[in-house]
Scaffold this active site. Structure first.
Site, PDB file in Angstrom:
ATOM      1  N   ASN A  47      23.320  53.708  38.407  1.00  0.00           N
ATOM      2  CA  ASN A  47      22.465  53.978  37.253  1.00  0.00           C
ATOM      3  C   ASN A  47      22.186  55.474  37.144  1.00  0.00           C
ATOM      4  O   ASN A  47      22.012  56.172  38.146  1.00  0.00           O
ATOM      5  CB  ASN A  47      21.184  53.138  37.264  1.00  0.00           C
ATOM      6  CG  ASN A  47      20.407  53.173  38.556  1.00  0.00           C
ATOM      7  OD1 ASN A  47      20.952  53.425  39.624  1.00  0.00           O
ATOM      8  ND2 ASN A  47      19.118  52.931  38.462  1.00  0.00           N
ATOM      9  N   GLU A  49      19.704  57.851  35.068  1.00  0.00           N
ATOM     10  CA  GLU A  49      18.532  57.867  34.181  1.00  0.00           C
ATOM     11  C   GLU A  49      18.403  59.211  33.474  1.00  0.00           C
ATOM     12  O   GLU A  49      19.119  60.174  33.773  1.00  0.00           O
ATOM     13  CB  GLU A  49      17.283  57.545  35.007  1.00  0.00           C
ATOM     14  CG  GLU A  49      17.375  56.141  35.595  1.00  0.00           C
ATOM     15  CD  GLU A  49      16.141  55.702  36.348  1.00  0.00           C
ATOM     16  OE1 GLU A  49      15.260  56.542  36.646  1.00  0.00           O
ATOM     17  OE2 GLU A  49      16.071  54.489  36.649  1.00  0.00           O
ATOM     18  N   CYS A  58      22.602  51.883  32.815  1.00  0.00           N
ATOM     19  CA  CYS A  58      22.670  50.992  33.979  1.00  0.00           C
ATOM     20  C   CYS A  58      23.981  51.199  34.734  1.00  0.00           C
ATOM     21  O   CYS A  58      25.006  51.588  34.147  1.00  0.00           O
ATOM     22  CB  CYS A  58      22.607  49.539  33.540  1.00  0.00           C
ATOM     23  SG  CYS A  58      21.013  49.022  32.894  1.00  0.00           S
ATOM     24  N   GLU A  60      26.024  48.986  35.754  1.00  0.00           N
ATOM     25  CA  GLU A  60      27.101  48.119  35.249  1.00  0.00           C
ATOM     26  C   GLU A  60      27.835  48.791  34.094  1.00  0.00           C
ATOM     27  O   GLU A  60      29.064  48.685  33.980  1.00  0.00           O
ATOM     28  CB  GLU A  60      26.519  46.783  34.768  1.00  0.00           C
ATOM     29  CG  GLU A  60      25.914  45.931  35.878  1.00  0.00           C
ATOM     30  CD  GLU A  60      24.461  46.233  36.168  1.00  0.00           C
ATOM     31  OE1 GLU A  60      23.997  47.361  35.884  1.00  0.00           O
ATOM     32  OE2 GLU A  60      23.780  45.342  36.690  1.00  0.00           O
ATOM     33  N   CYS A  91      20.794  43.299  33.513  1.00  0.00           N
ATOM     34  CA  CYS A  91      19.917  43.119  32.350  1.00  0.00           C
ATOM     35  C   CYS A  91      20.717  42.420  31.238  1.00  0.00           C
ATOM     36  O   CYS A  91      21.949  42.289  31.309  1.00  0.00           O
ATOM     37  CB  CYS A  91      19.368  44.463  31.881  1.00  0.00           C
ATOM     38  SG  CYS A  91      20.576  45.492  31.022  1.00  0.00           S
ATOM     39  N   CYS A  94      23.633  44.402  29.769  1.00  0.00           N
ATOM     40  CA  CYS A  94      24.780  44.505  30.688  1.00  0.00           C
ATOM     41  C   CYS A  94      25.526  43.181  30.789  1.00  0.00           C
ATOM     42  O   CYS A  94      26.744  43.164  30.970  1.00  0.00           O
ATOM     43  CB  CYS A  94      24.328  44.985  32.063  1.00  0.00           C
ATOM     44  SG  CYS A  94      23.910  46.742  32.037  1.00  0.00           S
TER      45      CYS A  94
END
Ligand code: THU
Length: 135
Positions: A47, A49, A58, A60, A91, A94
């Site tokens: 991830n 940010e 993310c 993924e 999530c 994803c």
């Protein structure tokens, strides 16, 4: 002869190595995703940010992007490594991104550093996924 697909221990070793590269200073929730493609290659994402929070990405999404950038389109397996007490599952966004490139029976394993594992098929995590592809 070397197996075509990586073992669980190999995926775990990749997750443990690359989670250190997660850029997650805001959530302090590092995640690493390892995708095994149909060819048996692995693609890694962590991830990433951003101070403008909604721009965060993310693990993924980054791993899927690496696979597609390399010219592959078929996910065989997804391994998600986190340090959460309950292993992090992808999530909703994803799940849809994974389902674009995975058959419904492709497997996902979510594991934490204590070795707790959750396993799902793509269809279990996202039943009735949206698809523009003609069936
Ligand atoms: N996150 C992932 O990268 N993958 C998941 O499967 C769950 C959540 C990230 C997004 C954000 O950077 C942090 O974890 C906390 O939500």
């Amino acid at each position: 002869m070397k197996e075509k697909y990586p073992s669980h221990d190999e995926l775990l070793a990749i997750g443990q190595k690359y989670i250190a590269n997660s850029y997650s200073p805001y959530s302090r929730f590092p995640v690493c995703c390892v995708i095994v493609s149909a060819s048996g290659k692995t693609y890694v994402g962590v991830n990433v940010e951003n101070g403008a929070y909604p721009l965060s990405r993310c693990a993924e999404q980054i791993a899927v992007g690496a696979m597609v950038t390399a010219g592959e389109r078929q996910i065989r397996e997804v391994f998600i490594y986190s340090r959460a007490d309950e292993p992090a599952t992808p999530c909703g966004a994803c799940r849809q991104i994974i389902s674009e490139f995975a058959s419904s029976d492709a497997s996902l394993t979510c594991e934490n550093e204590k070795g707790v594992k959750l396993s799902f098929s793509v269809a279990e995590l996202l039943p009735h996924a949206f698809s523009l592809k003609a069936k």
